[in-house]
Design an enzyme around this catalytic site. Structure first.
Site, mmCIF file in Angstrom:
data_model
loop_
_atom_site.group_PDB
_atom_site.id
_atom_site.type_symbol
_atom_site.label_atom_id
_atom_site.label_comp_id
_atom_site.label_asym_id
_atom_site.label_seq_id
_atom_site.Cartn_x
_atom_site.Cartn_y
_atom_site.Cartn_z
ATOM 1 N N ARG A 114 0.851 -1.190 0.000
ATOM 2 C CA ARG A 114 0.000 0.000 0.000
ATOM 3 C C ARG A 114 0.886 1.239 0.000
ATOM 4 O O ARG A 114 2.081 1.160 0.281
ATOM 5 C CB ARG A 114 -0.922 0.011 1.220
ATOM 6 N N GLU A 153 -2.683 8.321 6.374
ATOM 7 C CA GLU A 153 -1.336 8.542 6.902
ATOM 8 C C GLU A 153 -0.340 9.009 5.833
ATOM 9 O O GLU A 153 0.643 8.310 5.530
ATOM 10 C CB GLU A 153 -0.831 7.273 7.598
ATOM 11 N N GLU A 312 -7.140 6.118 15.443
ATOM 12 C CA GLU A 312 -6.677 4.723 15.508
ATOM 13 C C GLU A 312 -5.766 4.558 16.713
ATOM 14 O O GLU A 312 -4.894 5.388 16.949
ATOM 15 C CB GLU A 312 -5.809 4.355 14.296
ATOM 16 N N TRP A 320 3.767 -4.886 13.893
ATOM 17 C CA TRP A 320 4.819 -4.411 12.990
ATOM 18 C C TRP A 320 6.106 -4.018 13.707
ATOM 19 O O TRP A 320 6.986 -3.417 13.112
ATOM 20 C CB TRP A 320 4.305 -3.293 12.087
HETATM 21 C C1 GLA Z 1 -1.817 2.368 10.607
HETATM 22 C C2 GLA Z 1 -2.798 2.257 9.463
HETATM 23 C C3 GLA Z 1 -3.785 1.142 9.627
HETATM 24 C C4 GLA Z 1 -3.130 -0.081 10.188
HETATM 25 C C5 GLA Z 1 -2.478 0.270 11.498
HETATM 26 C C6 GLA Z 1 -1.863 -0.922 12.180
HETATM 27 O O1 GLA Z 1 -2.173 3.273 11.560
HETATM 28 O O2 GLA Z 1 -3.475 3.455 9.207
HETATM 29 O O3 GLA Z 1 -4.336 0.885 8.358
HETATM 30 O O4 GLA Z 1 -2.169 -0.543 9.299
HETATM 31 O O5 GLA Z 1 -1.461 1.197 11.252
HETATM 32 O O6 GLA Z 1 -1.183 -0.587 13.356
#
Ligand code: GLA
Ligand code: ZN
Length: 673
Positions: A114, A153, A312, A320
């Site tokens: 992505r 992001e 979020e 990760w």
């Molecule tokens: C980011 C992304 C999400 C997801 C989270 C996982 O904040 O915006 O789509 O990948 O990380 O921690």
């Protein structure tokens, strides 16, 4: 005018990213039923859905999204609708392979993850504007629509592209910014190492070079890449404003300095209708609740103090980092409510239902693989109820005690290569000063170096390497008018083009600090210096020392050994009505606390010695009253003094005198009056 809060929400936002396209439609009904059980009020949808919405060029399928939005609306759940422009479909890249970004070493990234986007690419820009337009036309007036979530992001995972269209775009940006190529030569100092350019056409992005490249070019490329992403955000935002007037537009930030280093959030904060943030705990051995508080304070500051929204975070482990611990029982609620304490009007998660497939299947979610018979689910339901009981504080503002100066441009410049030592880390200083303030129970606003500082009794400047003349004038006026300033080493060294300010260090701060710095003298790894204080006390420094030459400043602590023995390590300078402190070495936590002890005395900030360690006490105030948060991160039950009687909102109990906060618990008291 667009709203500055999600439309149609009366309480706080609670919910998360919802990716129903990963599941058969039969599951959606169960999702919505469980969302209601958990008290979900808003979900973010469609962030990664371009390939489904436009399965082939110009062919659209909105049917599934229509049904989804209708279903959510019927169940009273508001929608934060994504524009899916962070992942164009594979057919788009087959037609336009040059929309894939190129790394500094010339390698083009592939499709299959992505965020593979060259933000200068004209075909990408056109396609992104088109899908945004189609979505906005389709959902204008849809009753579920609460706000727009543009892209995802910006700045990660690709912070800059180095392809030929970016090179051309960079040249245009330079021409607009500086006018002539001679101005660029001058400001970049291309006379050094024979880098002179005769024409804009000769200038490239700072691609991989045999040894260190031109630092001012690298710094400008950061600015260019950031501005280019922002241009694309603004294009989408303006389409949405035009087609869905009144609906607020955001894009999710990542203000935690460890999570995104390529975006100037001061500039972005001015472009969004509502500031939203994503935050994940980095479990590298440091106190995660302190890093969380810092990110939340920075987010609120980027929002100019207005309420913002945590879009979020995680219910438990992420997937990760090299090692991803689960959250302890109760930790999720402490995390969520700490964001609320520091100004978030809600708490949302990535993601609603844990994925079975794909790269994030081991990332926790509100509804785990194990379903509703799980600890995480029970805590989610409990948190939903807590968030609901906090509705009255919506719109109130967090009260800060002190300011810390922060500037992404300075940070970018400081992280360039070939500095006096690689052991100095600007973020480490910012984190450490923040932690020292946190441990003194002081709530921090971050401020741009040129912002009005007059409302703060104390302003702290941790390693602000890049400072404009205007910033120097600003802090000087702040001190003259009665402020207390604390400046850490390697501040005020260069201007906005990474050129050393004229004269002795630290150019724009010499007068306000009443000293000059003749030479830096970084220490070898592991070496420390002893520092002796007025009362015979001893402190320790490492990483950095300096030959400070005091002017009007008085020496408070002195180097007792090392190359700089006998020179001032910490100085104090009275100027006008105020005081400016300077520290020329890297103090440890004990040293920072001692320094801040003196500075807070000058600033007449009363010590909060009655508050227990690792208990966060933060206030939000507004028309609906004053709300005192007490968040107990410690393993012991504690008592927190209350200045007035009130009602504890999570338990409904009356509170007065000393508020009991059990180990690991959160209490929120709405004070009477
Ligand atoms: C980011 C992304 C999400 C997801 C989270 C996982 O904040 O915006 O789509 O990948 O990380 O921690
Ligand atoms: Zn590019």
């Amino acid at each position: 005018m667009p709203e500055t809060t999600p439309t149609g929400l009366t309480g706080l936002a609670f919910g998360g990213d919802y990716n129903p396209e990963q599941w058969p439609e039969s599951v959606w009904h169960e999702d919505v039923r469980l969302m209601r059980e958990a008290g979900v009020t808003m979900v973010s949808v469609g962030i990664f859905s371009w390939a489904l919405l436009e399965p082939s060029p110009g062919v659209y399928d909105f049917g599934w999204l229509d049904r989804l939005l209708d279903l959510l609306h019927e169940n009273g759940i508001r929608v934060d609708l994504g524009t899916p422009t962070v992942v164009p479909p594979v057919w788009f890249y087959r037609k336009h392979p040059e929309a894939l970004p190129v790394a500094a070493d010339g390698i083009r990234y592939e499709f299959g993850s992505r965020g593979a986007i060259c933000h200068s690419n004209a075909d990408y820009r056109e396609a992104a504007a088109n899908i945004t337009t189609k979505l906005a036309e389709r959902y204008a007036g849809h009753p579920a629509l609460a706000m727009w979530h543009v892209h995802n992001e910006y700045g990660v995972p690709v912070s800059a592209c180095y392809c030929d269209s970016c090179a051309a775009h960079f040249r245009r940006w330079l021409a607009t910014t500086y006018g002539t190529v001679d101005a660029v030569n001058e400001l970049w100092g291309t006379a050094f190492w024979g880098q002179r350019y005769a024409d804009f056409e000769q200038i490239n992005p700072p691609r991989v070079t045999p040894t260190v490249g031109n630092p001012a070019q690298a710094l400008d490329y950061k600015r260019f890449a950031d501005a280019t992403m922002r241009e694309n955000f603004v294009t989408e935002r303006d389409i949405l404003h035009r087609l869905t007037p009144g609906v607020p537009v955001t894009t999710n930030f990542m203000t935690a300095l460890s999570q995104c280093d390529s975006v100037d959030y001061w500039a972005w904060g001015r472009e969004v209708d509502i500031v939203t943030n994503d935050h994940y705990l980095i479990t590298d051995g440091r106190r995660t609740h302190v890093n969380l508080a810092m990110a939340a304070d920075l987010t609120r500051s980027v929002a100019s103090g207005s309420p913002w929204l945590l879009l979020e975070h995680s219910t438990s482990g992420i997937n990760w980092q090299p090692r991803n611990p689960a959250k302890a029982p109760g930790q999720m609620a402490r995390n969520s409510l700490a964001h609320v304490a520091r100004g978030s009007d809600g708490a949302l998660f990535f993601q609603w239902r844990q994925s079975r497939r794909g790269a994030e299947k081991f990332h926790s979610a509100m509804l785990p693989h194990g379903g509703t018979e799980t600890r995480v689910w029970r805590e989610v339901v409990e948190l939903g109820a807590s968030i609901d009981s906090l509705s009255p504080l919506r719109g109130t503002r967090t009260q800060a005690d002190v300011a810390v100066l922060w500037d992404w441009h300075s940070w970018w410049a400081q992280n360039l290569q070939w500095r006096p030592t690689e052991d100095h880390d600007a973020r480490e200083r910012a984190d450490s000063f923040y932690e020292a303030l946190y441990d003194r129970h002081l709530t921090v606003d971050f401020a741009h170096p040129e912002a009005d500082l007059s409302r703060y009794p104390l302003v702290v400047v941790p390693a602000l390497y890049l400072m404009t003349e205007a910033a120097g004038t600003n802090v000087r006026a702040y001190v003259e008018n009665g402020g207390t300033l604390v400046v850490s080493y390697f501040s005020g060294i260069v201007d906005e083009h990474d050129a050393v300010h004229e004269g002795a260090y630290p150019g724009p701060l010499r007068d306000v600090l009443g000293l000059t710095v003749e030479e830096f003298s970084p220490l070898l790894q592991g070496d420390t210096v002893r520092i002796t204080g007025p009362d015979g006390s001893e402190l320790t420094g490492d990483v950095w020392t300096e030959f400070v030459v005091p002017g009007d400043a008085e020496t408070v602590w002195t180097y007792a050994d090392g190359l700089t023995a006998g020179h001032p390590a910490v100085t104090r300078h009275g100027l006008g009505e105020g005081t400016a402190w300077y520290v020329s070495t890297r103090l440890d936590a004990h040293g920072l606390d001692a320094l801040l002890g003196w500075a807070t005395e000058d600033a007449r900030i009363a010590p909060r010695a009655d508050l227990p360690h690792d208990v966060e006490v933060v206030r939000r105030t507004g028309e609906s009253g004053t709300f005192l948060f007490a968040i107990n991160h410690s393993p012991s039950d504690v008592k927190v003094p209350l200045e007035a009687h009130g009602t504890e909102l999570l338990t409904g109990e009356r509170a007065a005198g000393r508020l009991a906060v059990p180990a690991g618990a959160v209490r929120v008291v709405r004070l009477d009056g």
